[in-house]
Design an enzyme around this catalytic site. Structure first.
Site, short mmCIF file in Angstrom:
data_model
loop_
_atom_site.label_atom_id
_atom_site.label_comp_id
_atom_site.label_asym_id
_atom_site.label_seq_id
_atom_site.Cartn_x
_atom_site.Cartn_y
_atom_site.Cartn_z
CE LYS A 12 -1.64 -2.74 -2.20
NZ LYS A 12 -2.41 -3.59 -1.32
N PRO A 97 -9.19 5.99 -0.71
CG PRO A 97 -10.57 4.13 -0.46
CD PRO A 97 -9.92 4.99 -1.50
CG MET A 98 -6.17 7.79 3.91
SD MET A 98 -5.11 8.76 4.95
CE MET A 98 -6.28 9.68 5.86
N GLY A 99 -6.54 3.37 4.55
CA GLY A 99 -6.86 2.09 5.20
C GLY A 99 -7.78 1.27 4.31
N GLY A 103 -3.26 0.64 -1.18
CA GLY A 103 -1.85 1.07 -1.18
C GLY A 103 -1.66 2.56 -1.37
CG ASP A 139 1.81 -2.71 -0.37
OD1 ASP A 139 2.21 -3.87 -0.59
OD2 ASP A 139 0.72 -2.45 0.17
C1 LIG Z 1 -1.10 -6.11 2.94
C2 LIG Z 1 -0.30 -5.42 1.86
O1 LIG Z 1 -0.93 -4.23 1.45
C3 LIG Z 1 -0.21 -6.34 0.65
O2 LIG Z 1 0.19 -5.68 -0.49
C4 LIG Z 1 1.09 -5.08 2.35
O3 LIG Z 1 1.80 -6.26 2.70
C5 LIG Z 1 1.07 -4.10 3.51
O4 LIG Z 1 2.01 -3.17 3.22
P1 LIG Z 1 2.13 -1.77 3.99
O5 LIG Z 1 0.78 -1.16 4.18
O6 LIG Z 1 3.18 -1.00 3.25
O7 LIG Z 1 2.59 -2.28 5.37
P2 LIG Z 1 3.74 -1.72 6.31
O8 LIG Z 1 3.47 -0.29 6.60
O9 LIG Z 1 5.05 -2.14 5.76
O10 LIG Z 1 3.42 -2.62 7.62
C6 LIG Z 1 2.43 -2.32 8.56
C7 LIG Z 1 2.47 -3.41 9.63
O11 LIG Z 1 1.85 -4.63 9.13
C8 LIG Z 1 2.58 -5.77 9.52
N1 LIG Z 1 3.05 -6.47 8.31
C9 LIG Z 1 3.12 -5.82 7.12
C10 LIG Z 1 3.52 -6.50 5.99
C11 LIG Z 1 3.87 -7.87 6.10
N2 LIG Z 1 4.26 -8.56 5.03
N3 LIG Z 1 3.81 -8.48 7.29
C12 LIG Z 1 3.40 -7.82 8.40
O12 LIG Z 1 3.34 -8.41 9.47
C13 LIG Z 1 3.71 -5.29 10.40
O13 LIG Z 1 3.25 -5.37 11.73
C14 LIG Z 1 3.86 -3.82 10.01
O14 LIG Z 1 4.31 -3.04 11.09
N1 LIG Z 2 0.20 10.20 1.95
C1 LIG Z 2 -0.53 9.36 2.69
N2 LIG Z 2 -1.73 8.95 2.24
C2 LIG Z 2 -2.46 8.08 2.96
N3 LIG Z 2 -2.11 7.58 4.14
C3 LIG Z 2 -0.93 7.95 4.64
C4 LIG Z 2 -0.09 8.84 3.93
N4 LIG Z 2 1.00 9.02 4.65
C5 LIG Z 2 0.87 8.27 5.76
N5 LIG Z 2 -0.30 7.62 5.78
C6 LIG Z 2 -0.75 6.68 6.84
O1 LIG Z 2 -0.82 5.37 6.30
C7 LIG Z 2 -2.00 4.69 6.75
C8 LIG Z 2 -2.42 3.67 5.70
O2 LIG Z 2 -2.88 4.35 4.61
P1 LIG Z 2 -2.98 3.70 3.16
O3 LIG Z 2 -3.87 4.57 2.35
O4 LIG Z 2 -1.63 3.44 2.60
O5 LIG Z 2 -3.67 2.34 3.52
P2 LIG Z 2 -3.89 1.05 2.72
O6 LIG Z 2 -4.50 1.38 1.40
O7 LIG Z 2 -4.61 0.11 3.62
O8 LIG Z 2 -2.44 0.52 2.45
P3 LIG Z 2 -1.93 -0.97 2.20
O9 LIG Z 2 -2.71 -1.59 1.13
O10 LIG Z 2 -0.51 -0.66 1.78
O11 LIG Z 2 -2.04 -1.65 3.53
C9 LIG Z 2 -3.01 5.81 6.95
O12 LIG Z 2 -3.96 5.47 7.92
C10 LIG Z 2 -2.15 7.00 7.37
O13 LIG Z 2 -2.04 7.08 8.77
#
Ligand SMILES: C[C@](O)(CO)[C@H](O)COP(=O)(O)OP(=O)(O)OC[C@H]1O[C@@H](n2ccc(N)nc2=O)[C@H](O)[C@@H]1O
Ligand SMILES: Nc1ncnc2c1ncn2[C@@H]1O[C@H](COP(=O)(O)OP(=O)(O)OP(=O)(O)O)[C@@H](O)[C@H]1O
Length: 287
Positions: A12, A97-99, A103, A139
């Protein structure tokens, strides 16, 4: 019914992301425009009658299986069943990519919920799957529902939207960003005025911003540099809390020209924005 299924787990983009407040539990209230990309991971689920285990064929590097959102989603769903279920072996082809702010983990969780609801014939409806998903990550619900949408609350209150299905150059600066860290930064903008969201929002997302961008640019010079480069060709923005950034183009060829000229050492991809998730499209074709 076949006991094996391969489904997309798309990325996303947050075409904009406003932080409009903070809940008493510390979570941030957002207004964000989600659109899917026709690019992502791919996950294969194979039922294993006679072996009740839920397992990954190979671990995702850096993620212990018990923490993997795929395993957590499968277990959460299995707990809803009133009868014994066959086990499942899951293989993931990871491209996202992670992080990255794309999403990836949330999308993997949603694909798992939708796929196993189908394979295990559990008949949970979309609302039930979205609710289960929200416990796994903010998400997950939008990926479960599979329609581009404005997300409010922490992203779980969804109003369908129809942004243009443009092409994107997505760049991944060489850093991983922890979502929790960005949301706990003191300098983060948390008071953007709430907009009134019309149904089927079709507004021009480039008029709006990502409130995490200033903080992320300061903390991660790699992101700042990539944004400066991509902004030369049009509006460029951070997705989620980063690290990925994206630029929007009207055609694939326009996007590819910029992609080909990117500085060496930057990774990423070119993809089309789509308002219906590739996951749901594929599942409908299979049914
Ligand atoms: C930034 C976005 O990717 C936008 O779509 C999302 O809001 C993040 O969603 P996500 O990665 O699924 O996040 P979560 O795993 O639910 O939250 C990770 C951490 O980010 C912080 N968090 C997350 C979402 C939010 N609306 N407020 C927060 O303060 C909280 O400390 C939480 O413990
Ligand atoms: N199947 C998975 N794939 C990727 N990461 C995972 C998975 N399961 C758990 N994780 C954990 O979730 C963390 C965030 O990974 P993700 O790829 O969802 O990041 P992101 O794209 O930044 O997500 P968002 O946009 O929701 O913040 C990773 O660092 C990892 O520790």
């Amino acid at each position: 019914m076949s006991s094996s299924i391969t489904l997309p787990s798309p990325a996303k983009l947050n075409l904009f992301l406003h932080i409009v407040g903070r809940r008493p539990d510390g979570y941030h209230e957002l207004q964000t425009l989600f659109q899917f990309l026709d690019y992502g991971d791919e996950i294969t689920f194979t039922l294993t009658p006679g072996d009740a285990r839920i397992r990954l064929e190979e671990p995702v590097p850096g993620v212990p299986d018990n923490d993997n959102l795929i395993i957590r989603a499968a277990r959460a769903l299995a707990e809803r069943a009133s009868h014994a279920l066959p086990g499942v072996t899951i293989r993931i082809q990871k491209r996202l990519p992670m992080g990255g702010g794309l999403g990836g983990g949330s999308s993997n969780a949603a694909t798992t919920l939708v796929a196993l609801n189908h394979l295990w014939e559990l008949h949970l409806d979309e609302d039930e799957l979205a609710e289960l998903g929200l416990d796994l990550g903010a998400d997950v619900p939008v990926f479960v529902r599979g329609r581009s949408a404005i997300g409010e609350g922490v992203g779980e209150k969804l109003t369908p939207a129809n942004p243009p299905e443009d092409w994107f150059v997505v760049l991944k600066p060489d850093c991983e960003i922890n979502t929790r860290k960005i949301f706990s930064e003191e300098g983060l903008t948390r008071d953007t005025p709430k907009m009134k969201i019309a149904p089927a929002f079709e507004g021009d997302a480039s008029r709006y911003r990502n409130d995490c961008e200033d903080v992320v640019r300061k903390l991660y010079p790699e992101v700042n540099k990539s944004l400066e480069w991509l902004s030369q060709f049009g509006p460029a923005r951070l997705t989620g809390t980063g690290a990925c950034i994206f630029g929007r183009f009207p055609t694939e060829s326009a996007a590819r020209i910029i992609w080909e000229s990117k500085p060496s050492g930057i990774t990423g991809f070119v993809a089309k924005g789509v308002n219906h998730s590739p996951l749901h499209k594929k599942l409908t074709e299979l049914k």
